[in-house]
Design a protein around this motif. Structure first.
Motif, PDB file in Angstrom:
ATOM      1  N   VAL A  14       0.805  -1.230   0.000  1.00 40.46           N
ATOM      2  CA  VAL A  14       0.000   0.000   0.000  1.00 40.46           C
ATOM      3  C   VAL A  14       0.840   1.283   0.000  1.00 40.46           C
ATOM      4  N   GLY A  15       2.123   1.149  -0.264  1.00 40.66           N
ATOM      5  CA  GLY A  15       3.041   2.305  -0.184  1.00 40.66           C
ATOM      6  C   GLY A  15       2.649   3.443  -1.117  1.00 40.66           C
ATOM      7  N   GLY A  16       2.163   3.110  -2.301  1.00 41.43           N
ATOM      8  CA  GLY A  16       1.803   4.156  -3.260  1.00 41.43           C
ATOM      9  C   GLY A  16       0.611   4.969  -2.785  1.00 41.43           C
ATOM     10  N   THR A  17      -0.361   4.282  -2.212  1.00 38.71           N
ATOM     11  CA  THR A  17      -1.563   4.963  -1.702  1.00 38.71           C
ATOM     12  C   THR A  17      -1.206   5.835  -0.491  1.00 38.71           C
ATOM     13  N   LEU A  18      -0.415   5.285   0.428  1.00 37.61           N
ATOM     14  CA  LEU A  18      -0.061   6.049   1.628  1.00 37.61           C
ATOM     15  C   LEU A  18       0.761   7.286   1.250  1.00 37.61           C
ATOM     16  N   ALA A  19       1.681   7.127   0.297  1.00 38.14           N
ATOM     17  CA  ALA A  19       2.488   8.283  -0.133  1.00 38.14           C
ATOM     18  C   ALA A  19       1.585   9.356  -0.722  1.00 38.14           C
ATOM     19  N   ARG A  20       0.580   8.911  -1.464  1.00 39.74           N
ATOM     20  CA  ARG A  20      -0.356   9.867  -2.067  1.00 39.74           C
ATOM     21  C   ARG A  20      -1.168  10.585  -0.981  1.00 39.74           C
ATOM     22  N   TRP A  21      -1.665   9.814  -0.034  1.00 36.48           N
ATOM     23  CA  TRP A  21      -2.438  10.432   1.052  1.00 36.48           C
ATOM     24  C   TRP A  21      -1.559  11.393   1.868  1.00 36.48           C
ATOM     25  N   THR A 179       3.137   8.295  -7.434  1.00 41.95           N
ATOM     26  CA  THR A 179       3.888   7.910  -6.229  1.00 41.95           C
ATOM     27  C   THR A 179       4.552   6.535  -6.342  1.00 41.95           C
ATOM     28  N   LEU A 180       4.423   5.896  -7.503  1.00 46.83           N
ATOM     29  CA  LEU A 180       5.058   4.584  -7.668  1.00 46.83           C
ATOM     30  C   LEU A 180       6.579   4.646  -7.459  1.00 46.83           C
ATOM     31  N   PRO A 181       7.263   5.694  -7.983  1.00 48.80           N
ATOM     32  CA  PRO A 181       8.707   5.774  -7.719  1.00 48.80           C
ATOM     33  C   PRO A 181       9.026   5.836  -6.220  1.00 48.80           C
ATOM     34  N   GLN A 182       8.155   6.534  -5.487  1.00 51.54           N
ATOM     35  CA  GLN A 182       8.333   6.644  -4.030  1.00 51.54           C
ATOM     36  C   GLN A 182       8.108   5.284  -3.362  1.00 51.54           C
ATOM     37  N   LYS A 183       7.110   4.552  -3.852  1.00 58.78           N
ATOM     38  CA  LYS A 183       6.827   3.210  -3.317  1.00 58.78           C
ATOM     39  C   LYS A 183       8.050   2.309  -3.509  1.00 58.78           C
ATOM     40  N   ALA A 186      10.849   3.399  -1.198  1.00 57.71           N
ATOM     41  CA  ALA A 186      10.565   3.003   0.191  1.00 57.71           C
ATOM     42  C   ALA A 186      10.855   1.519   0.396  1.00 57.71           C
ATOM     43  N   LEU A 187      10.433   0.696  -0.553  1.00 53.13           N
ATOM     44  CA  LEU A 187      10.683  -0.741  -0.415  1.00 53.13           C
ATOM     45  C   LEU A 187      12.188  -1.017  -0.422  1.00 53.13           C
ATOM     46  N   ARG A 188      12.910  -0.251  -1.215  1.00 52.55           N
ATOM     47  CA  ARG A 188      14.370  -0.446  -1.299  1.00 52.55           C
ATOM     48  C   ARG A 188      15.067  -0.191   0.033  1.00 52.55           C
ATOM     49  N   GLU A 189      14.415   0.579   0.911  1.00 52.52           N
ATOM     50  CA  GLU A 189      15.017   0.838   2.232  1.00 52.52           C
ATOM     51  C   GLU A 189      15.136  -0.444   3.052  1.00 52.52           C
ATOM     52  N   HIS A 190      14.368  -1.463   2.687  1.00 57.77           N
ATOM     53  CA  HIS A 190      14.452  -2.747   3.414  1.00 57.77           C
ATOM     54  C   HIS A 190      15.615  -3.551   2.835  1.00 57.77           C
ATOM     55  N   ARG A 191      16.777  -2.986   2.968  1.00 58.24           N
ATOM     56  CA  ARG A 191      17.970  -3.514   2.277  1.00 58.24           C
ATOM     57  C   ARG A 191      18.320  -4.919   2.714  1.00 58.24           C
ATOM     58  N   ARG A 192      18.171  -5.178   4.026  1.00 56.65           N
ATOM     59  CA  ARG A 192      18.589  -6.464   4.565  1.00 56.65           C
ATOM     60  C   ARG A 192      17.709  -7.592   4.001  1.00 56.65           C
ATOM     61  N   GLN A 193      16.447  -7.270   3.753  1.00 62.96           N
ATOM     62  CA  GLN A 193      15.527  -8.279   3.211  1.00 62.96           C
ATOM     63  C   GLN A 193      15.740  -8.486   1.716  1.00 62.96           C
ATOM     64  N   LEU A 194      15.996  -7.372   1.039  1.00 63.78           N
ATOM     65  CA  LEU A 194      16.034  -7.423  -0.421  1.00 63.78           C
ATOM     66  C   LEU A 194      17.375  -7.920  -0.959  1.00 63.78           C
TER      67      LEU A 194
END
Ligand SMILES: [Zn+2]
Length: 229
Positions: A14-21, A179-183, A186-194
């Motif tokens: 839901v990152g794109g929606t939250l960034a938009r809101w 906001t897709l680029p922001q999504k 944001a996901l990329r910040e989870h570096r340890r998982q990715l």
């Protein structure tokens, strides 16, 4: 209020929606029921401990929230991987709803067991969604449920809308082209998982797929519940 089991669940879904809101001025609170401290995969070094992983994942979730424009982040500290829908957990989520008094709660769909033929929904995701919904109704708005919260000065609160992502039946589509680029960031910040995996192709494909019913280039799809007062 965006309620999930693990750090990164929100960014995937839901990152794109939250960034938009957030851009539109919404105040958003992210709730993680666990620290994601069982989230080990092929990128996890052999000397990693659960305590250290919890700390890293909390920091990564903070960074992801910053990218999305979310200022408030709460961890409830339940054990990752074995989440169980207890009354204690429902009380703690109810406490947060009464404290922050959100208009809208965003969570998963607890009824979805399978996504296609390749992914069985994680049991923690189903539990987090179940607890979120049960806290919204009836606990948050009912004075005599969890009376101890009243003693803590937390009055009942009626949540007006619930938006379920990954729902078996979607009826609401948020345009996230802007906001897709922001999504993705944001996901990329989870570096340890990715690790070295680049999630942008998958997120773009999901956004395209979810936009199709409304001919949107990029969207996040929800089942939207509007709850009578
Ligand atoms: Zn998860």
């Amino acid at each position: 209020m965006s309620i999930h089991a693990h750090p990164d669940d929100q960014e995937f879904t839901v990152g794109g929606t939250l960034a938009r809101w957030a851009r539109e001025g919404a105040e958003i609170v992210t709730v993680c029921l666990t620290h994601g401290d069982a989230g080990s995969n092929r990128f996890t070094p052999p000397d990693m401990t659960r305590a250290r992983l919890a700390q890293i994942r909390e920091e990564e979730q903070r960074a992801a929230c910053r990218v999305l424009g979310i200022k408030e982040l709460v961890f409830l500290g339940y054990e990752d991987g074995v989440l169980t829908a207890t009354i204690d957990m429902r009380r703690e989520v109810t406490r947060l709803i009464r404290r922050h008094r959100p208009d809208t709660v965003v969570c998963g769909d607890p009824t979805v067991r399978f996504y296609g033929n390749r992914y069985m929904n994680h049991p923690d995701h189903r539990v987090a969604a179940d607890v979120a919904l049960d806290a919204v109704f009836p606990s948050a708005e009912t004075r005599f449920i969890f009376p101890e919260l009243l003693a803590d000065g937390l009055a009942p609160h009626h949540v007006r809308e619930v938006w379920l992502h990954g729902a078996s039946r979607s009826d609401t589509y948020v345009d996230i082209a802007a906001t897709l680029p922001q999504k993705i960031e944001a996901l990329r910040e989870h570096r340890r998982q990715l690790g070295d995996w680049d999630p942008s192709g998958m997120l773009k494909m999901w956004a395209r797929e979810q936009g199709k019913p409304k001919r949107l280039r990029a969207a996040e799809a929800f089942r939207r519940m509007i709850l009578d007062d």
